[in-house]
Scaffold this motif. Structure first.
Motif, PDB file in Angstrom:
ATOM      1  N   ALA A 144     -18.536  11.668 -20.123  1.00  0.00           N
ATOM      2  CA  ALA A 144     -17.711  11.112 -19.250  1.00  0.00           C
ATOM      3  C   ALA A 144     -18.629  11.074 -17.876  1.00  0.00           C
ATOM      4  O   ALA A 144     -19.147  12.064 -17.644  1.00  0.00           O
ATOM      5  N   ASP A 145     -18.089  10.094 -16.964  1.00  0.00           N
ATOM      6  CA  ASP A 145     -18.992  10.273 -15.579  1.00  0.00           C
ATOM      7  C   ASP A 145     -17.852  10.492 -14.539  1.00  0.00           C
ATOM      8  O   ASP A 145     -16.753  10.049 -14.631  1.00  0.00           O
ATOM      9  N   ASP A 149     -17.595   1.313 -23.372  1.00  0.00           N
ATOM     10  CA  ASP A 149     -17.655   1.404 -21.750  1.00  0.00           C
ATOM     11  C   ASP A 149     -18.536   0.413 -21.024  1.00  0.00           C
ATOM     12  O   ASP A 149     -18.619   0.429 -19.743  1.00  0.00           O
ATOM     13  N   GLY A 150     -19.434  -0.202 -21.766  1.00  0.00           N
ATOM     14  CA  GLY A 150     -20.542  -1.171 -21.193  1.00  0.00           C
ATOM     15  C   GLY A 150     -21.837  -0.511 -20.884  1.00  0.00           C
ATOM     16  O   GLY A 150     -22.842  -1.381 -20.708  1.00  0.00           O
ATOM     17  N   ARG A 151     -21.875   0.662 -21.064  1.00  0.00           N
ATOM     18  CA  ARG A 151     -23.338   1.146 -21.189  1.00  0.00           C
ATOM     19  C   ARG A 151     -24.225   0.918 -22.199  1.00  0.00           C
ATOM     20  O   ARG A 151     -23.888   0.726 -23.349  1.00  0.00           O
ATOM     21  N   ARG A 169     -18.347   2.799 -12.765  1.00  0.00           N
ATOM     22  CA  ARG A 169     -18.058   4.176 -13.359  1.00  0.00           C
ATOM     23  C   ARG A 169     -19.225   5.224 -12.786  1.00  0.00           C
ATOM     24  O   ARG A 169     -19.031   6.326 -12.608  1.00  0.00           O
ATOM     25  N   TRP A 202     -22.130   0.602 -25.818  1.00  0.00           N
ATOM     26  CA  TRP A 202     -20.965   1.286 -25.992  1.00  0.00           C
ATOM     27  C   TRP A 202     -19.753   0.451 -25.293  1.00  0.00           C
ATOM     28  O   TRP A 202     -20.045  -0.620 -24.506  1.00  0.00           O
ATOM     29  N   ALA A 214     -16.011   7.705 -25.042  1.00  0.00           N
ATOM     30  CA  ALA A 214     -16.611   6.446 -24.270  1.00  0.00           C
ATOM     31  C   ALA A 214     -16.940   5.223 -25.063  1.00  0.00           C
ATOM     32  O   ALA A 214     -17.532   4.260 -24.463  1.00  0.00           O
ATOM     33  N   GLY A 215     -16.657   5.300 -26.270  1.00  0.00           N
ATOM     34  CA  GLY A 215     -16.658   4.051 -27.033  1.00  0.00           C
ATOM     35  C   GLY A 215     -18.206   3.775 -27.602  1.00  0.00           C
ATOM     36  O   GLY A 215     -18.690   2.667 -27.628  1.00  0.00           O
ATOM     37  N   TYR A 250     -20.235  -1.481 -15.568  1.00  0.00           N
ATOM     38  CA  TYR A 250     -20.428   0.065 -15.884  1.00  0.00           C
ATOM     39  C   TYR A 250     -21.104   0.719 -14.749  1.00  0.00           C
ATOM     40  O   TYR A 250     -20.473   1.745 -14.244  1.00  0.00           O
TER      41      TYR A 250
END
Length: 459
Positions: free
Chosen positions: A254-255, A91-93, A179, A89, A124-125, A175
């Protein structure tokens, strides 16, 4: 662990001048059987954990699979990780499942239509070209990438493997360290038991008990079609898992500390996070980048980790419930896996090794392989998923940790037991820690991959 004078694995031992030793027979049987399993579970771009129960690509499975594949098919090992990273993703996940669109929805639950990643994860992408889950699994990937590169540096450099994966692995680390620092103390939190990889561990029972279960009948479990119900999580646990996943999805993945229904600092997850910083330092060095940022982060994380999660009285690291701000006083194998870390104080290493061989885990005395949970714990069950059985990935990490800290005899004994047990169990997903009886799926990919690694390293 090298034993001198061994024949190449897979060789015809009957044609050798000297009769094969028991160790050679075990290593060859493990290597050849592992190769069969990994070839059979290969899809052309990645490897399924098992053909029936797990028909998609799983995140930390692929990392472990690549570690073994590097001995048999290095380019395939690189592709295993590259395929996984295409689903990362923005956001890096790195999601814990990448779904194969050719697999029917009913073959696995929760399926893509439950996660709805490309729509629910838009902010979150989440990628739009592939459907994934929205949660994560432990970060073994940087270690896997470094080991894969080292297996065939020339081919890795020709394909540009490390320069391709390095920025993606750094984004994955950031991430988790940014996050997912829900406790505000520098450690990553898991927001679902599945994120630990040790899905059904009793370590999650207390924080999970606060979660209102989803209504029975609102979903259809697929795992019971392929496994013995006595080996699998209970319906009540599964209802809570579903509720947690749905709530996370409905908040757009969302975190934040104020929205999490479940938030735990897991020592195994964080130990692998720290190990990944050290591996990223190695990758940075290999591609001519500055490794110092990763080394500093690794040291800082280790300091925070010991301060926050080490429990001298228990003799291992304990999980921390971030929501209640209380330690979870269950002894799980997750509390032993920090043995993989360099730079632990000598007294911590000594205590971990003692605990591993003591009454709670019994390695080398009561048990053949380390159980996933305390032998003396109230919730211990040698057959049920992550509540007591021994897993090959956990024991591979423990073997690596023992060897790193000089406990060579214990590491050799564990490696030999794993080789023999993998073959006798049909490369089982997990086994009874005392008898070695096979449980769960057979021809399981990470079992095959990790004993392949042990077989090669034991020559």
């Amino acid at each position: 662990m090298r034993r001198q004078g061994r024949r190449p694995l897979g060789a015809d031992v009957e044609s050798a001048d000297q009769p094969p030793s028991t160790h050679e027979l075990s290593s060859n049987a493990a290597y050849n059987g592992a190769r069969r399993v990994l070839d059979g579970n290969w899809t052309g771009s990645s490897t399924v954990p098992s053909r029936a129960l797990y028909p998609h690509q799983w995140s930390w499975d692929s990392a472990f699979i690549a570690i073994g594949l590097r001995h048999h098919a290095p380019v395939r090992a690189q592709r295993e990780l590259e395929t996984l990273l295409t689903a990362q993703w923005a956001d890096g996940r790195i999601p814990h499942i990448v779904f194969n669109p050719t697999v029917p929805l009913g073959a696995y639950f929760p399926s893509p239509d439950f996660w709805r990643s490309s729509s629910a994860g838009d902010l979150a992408g989440a990628p739009t070209a592939v459907e994934t889950s929205g949660i994560v699994q432990p970060p073994v990937h940087a270690l896997a990438a470094l080991l894969v590169h080292e297996a065939d540096p020339a081919e890795s450099e020709r394909r540009g493997f490390l320069p391709h994966v390095y920025p993606r692995l750094v984004a994955w680390q950031r991430y988790l360290t940014e996050r997912r620092d829900l406790g505000g103390r520098g450690l990553a939190s898991i927001v679902h038991p599945w994120e630990s990889g040790m899905d059904n561990s009793p370590c999650w029972d207390a924080p999970l008990s606060r979660v209102e279960p989803a209504a029975r009948g609102t979903f259809q479990r697929a795992d019971l079609d392929h496994g013995c119900p006595a080996d699998r999580p209970t319906d009540l646990d599964y209802c809570r898992y579903v509720r947690l996943a749905a709530a996370y999805r409905d908040q757009g993945y969302a975190d934040g500390p104020d929205t999490a229904l479940f938030a735990v600092e897991d020592p195994a997850f964080n130990a692998l996070l720290i190990a990944s910083e050290h591996a990223l330092a190695g990758i940075a060095t290999a591609i001519g980048a500055d490794p110092s940022d990763h080394l500093v982060r690794g040291e800082q994380l280790t300091t925070a980790f010991i301060k926050r999660l080490w429990n001298e009285d228990a003799g291992l690291f304990l999980c921390q419930d971030v929501i209640s701000n209380e330690p979870i006083r269950e002894r799980g194998a997750c509390g032993l896996l920090p043995l993989i870390l360099p730079g632990l104080p000598d007294e911590v290493v000594s205590s971990l090794v003692t605990t591993l061989g003591g009454e709670h885990f019994g390695l080398g005395t009561t048990t053949r392989m380390a159980p996933s949970y305390d032998l003396r714990g109230a919730a211990f069950d040698p057959a049920r998923y992550w509540r007591g059985p021994a897993w090959f990935n956990v024991n591979w990490l423990l073997e690596r940790g023992l060897r790193q800290h000089g406990a060579t005899a214990a590491a050799d004994a564990l490696a030999d037991t794993m080789l023999a047990t993998a073959v006798s169990s049909g490369f089982a997903e997990y086994v009874d820690p005392v008898s070695g009886e096979a449980r769960g799926s057979r021809d399981f990919s990470w079992t095959a991959a990790l004993v392949m690694d042990l077989a090669v390293r034991s020559r």
